[in-house]
Design an enzyme around this catalytic site. Sequence first.
Site, PDB file in Angstrom:
ATOM      1  N   ASP A 122       6.189  20.973   7.859  1.00  0.00           N
ATOM      2  CA  ASP A 122       6.967  21.850   7.991  1.00  0.00           C
ATOM      3  C   ASP A 122       8.328  21.395   6.707  1.00  0.00           C
ATOM      4  OD1 ASP A 122       7.247  20.179  10.061  1.00  0.00           O
ATOM      5  OD2 ASP A 122       9.188  21.157  10.287  1.00  0.00           O
ATOM      6  N   LEU A 123       8.647  20.108   6.997  1.00  0.00           N
ATOM      7  CA  LEU A 123       9.668  19.607   6.310  1.00  0.00           C
ATOM      8  C   LEU A 123       9.241  19.441   4.716  1.00  0.00           C
ATOM      9  CD1 LEU A 123      10.648  16.582   8.666  1.00  0.00           C
ATOM     10  CD2 LEU A 123      11.920  18.788   8.333  1.00  0.00           C
TER      11      LEU A 123
ATOM     12  N   LYS B  79       0.841  -1.347  -0.171  1.00  0.00           N
ATOM     13  CA  LYS B  79      -0.041  -0.128  -0.018  1.00  0.00           C
ATOM     14  C   LYS B  79       0.810   1.357  -0.016  1.00  0.00           C
ATOM     15  CE  LYS B  79      -1.821   1.695   4.036  1.00  0.00           C
ATOM     16  NZ  LYS B  79      -1.500   3.159   4.052  1.00  0.00           N
ATOM     17  N   ASN B  80       1.806   1.118   0.830  1.00  0.00           N
ATOM     18  CA  ASN B  80       2.709   2.573   1.077  1.00  0.00           C
ATOM     19  C   ASN B  80       3.654   2.729  -0.009  1.00  0.00           C
ATOM     20  OD1 ASN B  80       1.277   3.126   3.327  1.00  0.00           O
ATOM     21  ND2 ASN B  80       2.810   2.205   4.615  1.00  0.00           N
TER      22      ASN B  80
ATOM     23  N   ARG C  95      -0.067  15.751  12.158  1.00  0.00           N
ATOM     24  CA  ARG C  95       0.778  15.735  10.709  1.00  0.00           C
ATOM     25  C   ARG C  95       1.386  16.725  10.362  1.00  0.00           C
ATOM     26  NH1 ARG C  95       0.805  10.274   8.188  1.00  0.00           N
ATOM     27  NH2 ARG C  95      -0.771   8.926   9.328  1.00  0.00           N
TER      28      ARG C  95
ATOM     29  N   CYS D 197      -4.517  13.178  12.212  1.00  0.00           N
ATOM     30  CA  CYS D 197      -5.430  12.193  11.868  1.00  0.00           C
ATOM     31  C   CYS D 197      -5.343  11.351  13.203  1.00  0.00           C
ATOM     32  CB  CYS D 197      -4.719  11.128  10.950  1.00  0.00           C
ATOM     33  SG  CYS D 197      -3.129  10.271  11.474  1.00  0.00           S
TER      34      CYS D 197
ATOM     35  N   ARG E   9      -9.079  -0.548   4.214  1.00  0.00           N
ATOM     36  CA  ARG E   9      -8.042   0.580   3.721  1.00  0.00           C
ATOM     37  C   ARG E   9      -6.867  -0.164   3.389  1.00  0.00           C
ATOM     38  NH1 ARG E   9      -7.609   5.606   7.005  1.00  0.00           N
ATOM     39  NH2 ARG E   9      -5.964   5.769   5.462  1.00  0.00           N
TER      40      ARG E   9
ATOM     41  N   ASP F 244       3.870   1.160  11.875  1.00  0.00           N
ATOM     42  CA  ASP F 244       2.734   0.704  11.710  1.00  0.00           C
ATOM     43  C   ASP F 244       2.827  -0.698  12.074  1.00  0.00           C
ATOM     44  OD1 ASP F 244       1.973   2.692  10.191  1.00  0.00           O
ATOM     45  OD2 ASP F 244       2.776   1.983   8.191  1.00  0.00           O
TER      46      ASP F 244
HETATM   47  C1  UD1 Z   1       4.641   7.455   8.614  1.00  0.00           C
HETATM   48  C2  UD1 Z   1       5.884   6.532   9.028  1.00  0.00           C
HETATM   49  C3  UD1 Z   1       5.834   5.738   7.918  1.00  0.00           C
HETATM   50  C4  UD1 Z   1       4.249   4.902   7.953  1.00  0.00           C
HETATM   51  C5  UD1 Z   1       3.260   5.891   7.529  1.00  0.00           C
HETATM   52  C6  UD1 Z   1       1.727   5.430   7.656  1.00  0.00           C
HETATM   53  C7  UD1 Z   1       8.138   6.744   9.738  1.00  0.00           C
HETATM   54  C8  UD1 Z   1       9.335   7.635   9.761  1.00  0.00           C
HETATM   55  N1  UD1 Z   1       7.078   6.998   9.131  1.00  0.00           N
HETATM   56  O1  UD1 Z   1       4.987   8.004   7.366  1.00  0.00           O
HETATM   57  O2  UD1 Z   1       6.676   4.594   8.278  1.00  0.00           O
HETATM   58  O3  UD1 Z   1       4.366   3.947   6.812  1.00  0.00           O
HETATM   59  O4  UD1 Z   1       3.500   7.077   8.773  1.00  0.00           O
HETATM   60  O5  UD1 Z   1       1.305   5.035   8.974  1.00  0.00           O
HETATM   61  O6  UD1 Z   1       7.812   5.837  10.489  1.00  0.00           O
HETATM   62  N2  UD1 Z   1       6.663  15.249  10.746  1.00  0.00           N
HETATM   63  C9  UD1 Z   1       7.178  16.758  10.856  1.00  0.00           C
HETATM   64  N3  UD1 Z   1       7.176  17.461   9.711  1.00  0.00           N
HETATM   65  C10 UD1 Z   1       6.977  17.088   8.485  1.00  0.00           C
HETATM   66  C11 UD1 Z   1       6.715  15.664   8.272  1.00  0.00           C
HETATM   67  C12 UD1 Z   1       6.734  14.957   9.333  1.00  0.00           C
HETATM   68  O7  UD1 Z   1       7.288  16.959  11.937  1.00  0.00           O
HETATM   69  O8  UD1 Z   1       7.199  18.019   7.417  1.00  0.00           O
HETATM   70  C13 UD1 Z   1       6.733  14.438  11.667  1.00  0.00           C
HETATM   71  C14 UD1 Z   1       5.209  13.655  11.837  1.00  0.00           C
HETATM   72  O9  UD1 Z   1       4.317  14.806  12.341  1.00  0.00           O
HETATM   73  C15 UD1 Z   1       5.430  12.605  12.339  1.00  0.00           C
HETATM   74  C16 UD1 Z   1       6.635  11.949  11.934  1.00  0.00           C
HETATM   75  O10 UD1 Z   1       7.415  13.255  11.470  1.00  0.00           O
HETATM   76  O11 UD1 Z   1       5.336  12.648  13.665  1.00  0.00           O
HETATM   77  C17 UD1 Z   1       6.646  10.909  10.830  1.00  0.00           C
HETATM   78  O12 UD1 Z   1       6.313  11.612   9.652  1.00  0.00           O
HETATM   79  P1  UD1 Z   1       6.257  11.047   8.284  1.00  0.00           P
HETATM   80  O13 UD1 Z   1       7.435  10.075   8.044  1.00  0.00           O
HETATM   81  O14 UD1 Z   1       6.477  12.236   7.409  1.00  0.00           O
HETATM   82  O15 UD1 Z   1       4.904  10.406   8.070  1.00  0.00           O
HETATM   83  P2  UD1 Z   1       4.368   9.523   6.995  1.00  0.00           P
HETATM   84  O16 UD1 Z   1       4.967   9.677   5.559  1.00  0.00           O
HETATM   85  O17 UD1 Z   1       3.068   9.771   7.234  1.00  0.00           O
END
Ligand code: UD1
Length: 447
Positions: free
Chosen positions: A131-132, A28-29, A128, A123, A406, A312
């Site tokens: 900023d990055l 899925k991912n 979520r 969520c 999902r 996950d």
């Molecule tokens: C995350 C998981 C991924 C998982 C997916 C679905 C990690 C590192 N990421 O990916 O393995 O498959 O959820 O459940 O395990 N964050 C920031 N700023 C940003 C982006 C992210 O602070 O711009 C923080 C988020 O709030 C969160 C963390 O970083 O606490 C992980 O974010 P990210 O890896 O981007 O999330 P997903 O891509 O959803």
Amino acid sequence: MTFDRLETTLRLRGGHRLHGAVRVHGSKNATLPIMAAALLCDGEVIIKHAPRITDVSVMEALLESLGARVRQQGSNTLRIGAENIGQTRAPYTLVRKLNASFDVTGALLGRLGRAEVPLPGGCVLGTRATDLHEQGFRALGAEVRGERGYLVAEAPNGLHGADIAFRFPSVGATKNVMLAAVYARGTTTLRNAAMEPEVVDLANFLMAAGARITGQGSDTISIEGVDRLHSVEYEVIGDRIAAGTLLLAGAITRGTVTVQGTEPAHHDALLSALEECGVTCSVGERWVGVDATGTRSGTDILTAPFPGFPTDLQPMMTAFLATCPGTSVVEETIFNARFAYVNELLRMGGDIRVQMDSNAAVVKGPADLEGAPVEAADIRAGAALVLAGLAARGETEIAGLEFIDRGYERLEEMLTDLGAQVQRSSGIVALAESASSYETTTIPTVG
Ligand code: UD1
């Protein structure tokens, strides 16, 4: 007054060891960002081994709303044509159903020089932040702002390469900035990039379509901009989280389960944790197996970016640890609200205490789990309840099946193939009286 509604639940009769081999569906991912990446391609994209799950259907609808053509061929192949896309605004009604839809931001910005995508906000798992993603888009030369709940990113004169160092290896930001950088002038370097296998699969897909990328799978990824991505046929990797779920289903039922179609290297953290619990693990070419018939004990888990223990799998691992003798501590470092499912495990007899200040759960086992009516609040919470139900005495009925659908393609069929007693049943629920009458209520008792 009663409000009746039709509800589909999963009914399991627990207490049976799972045995045998099963093939896992596509990731899925990996599929979702590759679908977003199809927006960059000038020519038809054929994605093979895409799972038939509702998250993929939502992404199909999102791509169509942006002007792409999406056709399903058989059950696991998608054909996407994005030659004529022109729409840069993603509809909130679709994006709010799927966090991964934020991946279209980088693709739209790269292809059309503009993207307007609803901000994910939060969520059920927690905040979520974006900023990055924004840092990366700005470094590539885009103007980025929030506007009425949308992230608006614009680069009317195109993007340019940049050297970007992330403070955290965000999976989402790495994918999004990689997508935007494919058409940027010059070379982009992403430092402290995410190393997840799904990021590697996205890079491999882009390269198959003509992108120039190196370093995927390490913490430094370089993308040299190109003028055009072309038609491509690509097969998505196996779903390591679904595979991990099936392995943990084998472990929690003290069975022996082999999962085919998955890379052993994707499972190092899970297999180390299982070995610490006394489960014997074996691997071969694109398969992983567990034998949990021996003595088991608990262990401590810390979720972390790949190659660490995946967030996950945290809910399913916690369910397993609840059945292991000893005290285990599960610390969640990725999301700030990922223990809500624990309340449902408590109702099944689990002994788990969540420490909000440290975002950790203290799990005391072995719990004598007992079947109960429970509700899934997200995909992996649902999977954790399925595992608990497989280990529990008596019948467990899981509502919120739409969450499980999902992320898992026919989960109950894969489990049935391994010897589980599980079935889907639909029925009318009388909400005011909490009474239910189901079309399918009988599960044959075996052994
Ligand atoms: C995350 C998981 C991924 C998982 C997916 C679905 C990690 C590192 N990421 O990916 O393995 O498959 O959820 O459940 O395990 N964050 C920031 N700023 C940003 C982006 C992210 O602070 O711009 C923080 C988020 O709030 C969160 C963390 O970083 O606490 C992980 O974010 P990210 O890896 O981007 O999330 P997903 O891509 O959803």
